[in-house]
Enzyme design. Sequence first.
Site, PDB file in Angstrom:
ATOM      1  N   GLU A   1       0.825  -1.217   0.000  1.00 22.07           N
ATOM      2  CA  GLU A   1       0.000   0.000   0.000  1.00 22.07           C
ATOM      3  C   GLU A   1       0.857   1.263   0.000  1.00 22.07           C
ATOM      4  OE1 GLU A   1      -2.476  -3.277   1.896  1.00 22.07           O
ATOM      5  OE2 GLU A   1      -0.405  -2.535   2.102  1.00 22.07           O
TER       6      GLU A   1
ATOM      7  N   GLN B   1      -9.309  -6.114  11.792  1.00 17.11           N
ATOM      8  CA  GLN B   1      -8.744  -5.114  10.888  1.00 17.11           C
ATOM      9  C   GLN B   1      -9.416  -3.744  11.028  1.00 17.11           C
ATOM     10  OE1 GLN B   1      -8.394  -6.767   6.868  1.00 17.11           O
ATOM     11  NE2 GLN B   1      -6.379  -7.572   7.408  1.00 17.11           N
TER      12      GLN B   1
ATOM     13  N   LYS C   1     -18.089  -0.390   5.608  1.00 14.68           N
ATOM     14  CA  LYS C   1     -18.544  -1.427   4.685  1.00 14.68           C
ATOM     15  C   LYS C   1     -20.047  -1.355   4.439  1.00 14.68           C
ATOM     16  CE  LYS C   1     -17.172  -6.113   3.461  1.00 14.68           C
ATOM     17  NZ  LYS C   1     -16.447  -7.324   3.892  1.00 14.68           N
TER      18      LYS C   1
END
Length: 577
Positions: free
Chosen positions: A67, A130, A179
């Site tokens: 990343e 996470q 999400k």
Amino acid sequence: MENVKTAKKAKSAKPKLRISGAEAIIHCLLAEGVDLIYGYPGGAIMPVYDELYKFRDRLQHVLTRHEQGATHAAQGYARVSGRVGVAMATSGPGATNLVTGLADAQIDSTPMVCITGQVARHLLGSDAFQETDIIGISTPVTKWNYQITKASEIPEILAKAFYIARSGRPGPVLVDITKNAQFDELDFEYTPCKGVRSYVPVPKPDLTAIEAAAAMINAAQKPFIVFGQGVILGSAESELKALIEKSGIPAAWTILGLSALDSEHPLNVGMVGMHGNYGPNMLTNECDVLIAIGMRFDDRVTGSLDTYAKQAKIIHFEIDPAEIDKNVMTDIAVLGNARETLALLLPKIRENSHPAWLKEFHNKYQQEFEAVIENDIHPSKPGLTMGEVIEQINQASAHKAVIVTDVGQHQMVTCRYAKFKESKSNITSGGLGTMGFALPAAIGAKMGAMNREVIAVIGDGGYQMTIQELATIHQNKLPVKIVVLNNDFLGMVRQWQELFFESRYASTVMVNPDFVKIAEGYYLNARRVDKREELAEAVAEMMASEEAYFLEVRVEKEDNVFPMIPSGASVSQIRLK
């Protein structure tokens, strides 16, 4: 009758698009003209990647191998193209791996939008798998950030993100999207952002300040211009050149200002700063008017503030009011975009020349040439020097390449000796000094300027921090040229250890791998050079390659970069050896 009119109006109105938040993100990016994203998928961002797959003919995604590589690639793309770079990652470690690139972009004023996935809204604060507070973590290193928890927020927030990233003094923005917001639906409508309440990206020029600046410049006997990246970000290269030529004022550049003015312009007198040229540094403390344009008086430029240009009147052309009087007190501050303020200044400047003053710079350059430069680019020692490698690249590229550097001795040598004819040609990590920057940034630079040759010049230390991005180069068939200057040391730290720590080389010796074999393992053409008689031919072979090419040049192990201003010393205390 009224009911009939209402019915007709409703029938003629364009129906809103009912889509998921994930799809809305893609439509927002397309509406902003984005056609390229760097990123790495994961669970919390997977709905967006699923939509991205459906739009892959319109929006290219480049899978980097880390990343951090995605952010540096986005930076390289932004720096060369002038557009906003975009990077995307998942939550948790994916998001935290963006932080170095965000910090680098923040201090170097690079426009970038990073989009991260996040756990569902109802899980926030629960230490879910996470989950990290990326908003809290990234607040100090972003121009703005925001967490979206409802799908309906997506169009407005992304429009605001792109506006803030590119406007005024550019910078990075992070948008974290839960999400549930990616899965939920909304009635999609996109309106580009034109302004944000209380945010004034470009101050209105003060004509009184411009008049005063012109009068001070016209009266100066030993005026001196120092220009920085603000000239490039403001697209003010033509105005800068016109000012210099009309006024006859010698001009020097900061490391990020390099390439804003043709390297061989007769009034371009070199680089200021810790490893800058002798004349510009020494004569900073002899000029009577110092005109700073689009630079922030960084400590590596000023050295000791107690002794910096105390004899001079200071005029500061700057877009960000926060930079005025932050480090160096100004006599006249001219706020605004450099292109606009310099255009207003130009008619008020007298045609002039300063031959005696300019000769002082030439005399200082001659001293530096005899003491340092000649031995750097035409060495008598048996081992290869970094300077002669850069000189060979200059000749082979005709000064037209984009050169991307990492951080260390090779960076300082490259910035000292690389020659440029075009703006946006010097891409380096300036303020943060990020090792590992160059290889992924070269990927972005190449994709932002496919018609230009892009050469990454890297040290053996920084190269190994993001070496995995060789896979990104191979997968995307990018003809990037990579030059590793290998001295088997963390060279800049070793230099300081030699000069200031009695040559105690604590943890700076590098036991390196076979770089050529590694490059070949990533399917790149590769070569190693350690003899002077092979160098020119090897550089020519690299430049002629239509594919990616890796060249390792083994250079002198314990060469130092001079001139040098010791940390905390005055610019007048610059050392030639």
